[in-house]
Enzyme design. Structure first.
Site, PDB file in Angstrom:
ATOM      1  N   TYR A 141       2.280  19.764  14.711  1.00 62.93           N
ATOM      2  CA  TYR A 141       3.192  19.287  13.968  1.00 62.93           C
ATOM      3  C   TYR A 141       3.117  17.884  13.774  1.00 62.93           C
ATOM      4  O   TYR A 141       3.039  17.119  14.797  1.00 62.93           O
ATOM      5  CB  TYR A 141       4.697  19.759  14.358  1.00 62.93           C
ATOM      6  CG  TYR A 141       5.200  19.204  15.478  1.00 62.93           C
ATOM      7  CD1 TYR A 141       6.006  18.232  15.758  1.00 62.93           C
ATOM      8  CD2 TYR A 141       4.564  19.771  16.773  1.00 62.93           C
ATOM      9  CE1 TYR A 141       6.226  17.424  16.965  1.00 62.93           C
ATOM     10  CE2 TYR A 141       4.923  19.079  18.128  1.00 62.93           C
ATOM     11  CZ  TYR A 141       5.897  17.959  17.977  1.00 62.93           C
ATOM     12  OH  TYR A 141       6.294  17.347  19.070  1.00 62.93           O
ATOM     13  N   PHE A 175       8.827  10.329  13.649  1.00 61.66           N
ATOM     14  CA  PHE A 175       9.644  10.437  14.900  1.00 61.66           C
ATOM     15  C   PHE A 175       9.004  11.356  16.198  1.00 61.66           C
ATOM     16  O   PHE A 175       9.340  10.993  17.260  1.00 61.66           O
ATOM     17  CB  PHE A 175      10.994  10.695  14.665  1.00 61.66           C
ATOM     18  CG  PHE A 175      11.294  12.239  14.118  1.00 61.66           C
ATOM     19  CD1 PHE A 175      11.321  13.307  14.985  1.00 61.66           C
ATOM     20  CD2 PHE A 175      11.494  12.553  13.028  1.00 61.66           C
ATOM     21  CE1 PHE A 175      11.468  14.560  14.872  1.00 61.66           C
ATOM     22  CE2 PHE A 175      11.482  13.842  12.646  1.00 61.66           C
ATOM     23  CZ  PHE A 175      11.570  14.887  13.564  1.00 61.66           C
ATOM     24  N   ASP A 176       8.091  12.194  15.607  1.00 64.13           N
ATOM     25  CA  ASP A 176       7.541  12.925  16.611  1.00 64.13           C
ATOM     26  C   ASP A 176       6.272  13.534  16.177  1.00 64.13           C
ATOM     27  O   ASP A 176       6.038  13.898  14.904  1.00 64.13           O
ATOM     28  CB  ASP A 176       8.315  13.946  17.366  1.00 64.13           C
ATOM     29  CG  ASP A 176       7.759  14.685  18.522  1.00 64.13           C
ATOM     30  OD1 ASP A 176       6.933  13.991  19.063  1.00 64.13           O
ATOM     31  OD2 ASP A 176       8.332  15.641  18.943  1.00 64.13           O
ATOM     32  N   ILE A 196      14.047  23.573  16.692  1.00 58.67           N
ATOM     33  CA  ILE A 196      15.124  23.522  15.793  1.00 58.67           C
ATOM     34  C   ILE A 196      15.015  24.536  14.810  1.00 58.67           C
ATOM     35  O   ILE A 196      14.151  25.175  14.800  1.00 58.67           O
ATOM     36  CB  ILE A 196      15.379  22.278  15.081  1.00 58.67           C
ATOM     37  CG1 ILE A 196      14.081  22.031  14.178  1.00 58.67           C
ATOM     38  CG2 ILE A 196      15.480  21.194  15.970  1.00 58.67           C
ATOM     39  CD1 ILE A 196      14.013  20.858  13.205  1.00 58.67           C
ATOM     40  N   TYR A 250      19.116  18.625  13.550  1.00 56.87           N
ATOM     41  CA  TYR A 250      19.968  18.148  14.573  1.00 56.87           C
ATOM     42  C   TYR A 250      21.485  17.774  14.239  1.00 56.87           C
ATOM     43  O   TYR A 250      22.204  17.427  15.091  1.00 56.87           O
ATOM     44  CB  TYR A 250      19.219  16.777  15.284  1.00 56.87           C
ATOM     45  CG  TYR A 250      17.877  16.944  15.892  1.00 56.87           C
ATOM     46  CD1 TYR A 250      17.693  17.411  17.159  1.00 56.87           C
ATOM     47  CD2 TYR A 250      16.811  16.793  15.194  1.00 56.87           C
ATOM     48  CE1 TYR A 250      16.567  17.560  17.734  1.00 56.87           C
ATOM     49  CE2 TYR A 250      15.644  16.761  15.482  1.00 56.87           C
ATOM     50  CZ  TYR A 250      15.248  17.318  16.870  1.00 56.87           C
ATOM     51  OH  TYR A 250      14.110  17.449  17.358  1.00 56.87           O
ATOM     52  N   PHE A 297       8.681  18.334   8.232  1.00 58.84           N
ATOM     53  CA  PHE A 297       7.632  18.600   9.118  1.00 58.84           C
ATOM     54  C   PHE A 297       6.317  19.054   8.308  1.00 58.84           C
ATOM     55  O   PHE A 297       6.304  19.945   7.807  1.00 58.84           O
ATOM     56  CB  PHE A 297       8.026  19.678  10.263  1.00 58.84           C
ATOM     57  CG  PHE A 297       8.962  19.277  11.397  1.00 58.84           C
ATOM     58  CD1 PHE A 297       8.700  18.864  12.595  1.00 58.84           C
ATOM     59  CD2 PHE A 297      10.188  19.239  11.183  1.00 58.84           C
ATOM     60  CE1 PHE A 297       9.151  18.455  13.511  1.00 58.84           C
ATOM     61  CE2 PHE A 297      11.176  18.643  11.845  1.00 58.84           C
ATOM     62  CZ  PHE A 297      10.583  18.406  13.309  1.00 58.84           C
TER      63      PHE A 297
END
Length: 206
Positions: free
Chosen positions: A38, A49-50, A70, A96, A114
């Site tokens: 991902y 961010f990730d 999530i 979030y 994503f």
């Protein structure tokens, strides 16, 4: 209406956009453990961010339905098939929310995107499922051959399915059902065909 007055409608549900199709058959289900790559970005800025694709990181592994990721990711992955790569655009309420996340990296009320690649379901890759498909189709071909060569076998199947075409349609349906999903550990097999058809658990992960 002028362009300056236009505004984008708020996102209310997960948007699933296929980047590369999967096998089109095998879907994860609630209770399955999946493995995926991902890359998470902020929808508003495109900032990452990730990412599991960062050097030194590995694909994420989680069980659907246990809130290990999530909610929007679970919803999106359930729409994918094995081997698929897709963009999942997720509204804040399924991410979030008002609190934000990632230690402040994800701001409050942020919609996310994503890039997800579904690599495995219950530890079985696309390659393993393809091998399993070959086994199941071979099983079906053997059953049809038995129908043609064994009078006693044929008589019983004719009573159940009416004709050779009816039995062949039953076998085709069984093959597709077996390929649709990979049962989680200790799942009960289908009662109608479990004794005859090979099971995915017999296929080792590649």
């Amino acid at each position: 209406m002028g362009r300056e007055e236009e505004s984008e409608a708020p996102l209310t549900s997960v948007v699933h956009e296929v980047l590369r199709p999967g096998n089109g058959i095998t879907n994860p289900r609630v209770g399955n453990q999946v493995t995926a790559h991902y890359v998470g970005t902020l929808k508003s800025t495109g900032k990452t961010f990730d990412s599991s694709r960062t050097s030194g990181k590995k694909p994420i592994r989680f069980r659907i339905g246990e809130d290990q990721v999530i909610k929007g990711c679970e919803i999106g992955v359930l729409q994918m098939t094995l081997g698929e790569r897709a963009l999942l655009t997720i509204p804040s309420k399924l991410a979030y929310g008002e609190s934000g996340g990632g230690g402040g990296i994800v701001p409050p009320n942020a919609d996310l995107v994503f890039d997800v690649e579904l690599l495995e379901i219950e530890g079985r890759s696309l390659t393993a499922i393809k091998r399993y498909e070959e086994e199941v189709r071979k099983w079906a071909a053997t059953k049809l051959s038995n129908f043609d060569s064994d009078e006693k076998f044929r008589a019983k199947r004719l009573k159940e399915h009416g004709s050779r075409e009816g039995y062949e349609a039953f076998l085709d349906k069984t093959v597709m059902e077996k390929l649709k999903w990979v049962p989680p550990p200790k799942a009960k097999p289908d009662a109608d065909t479990a004794a005859e058809a090979p099971q995915p658990s017999e296929v080792a992960a590649s």
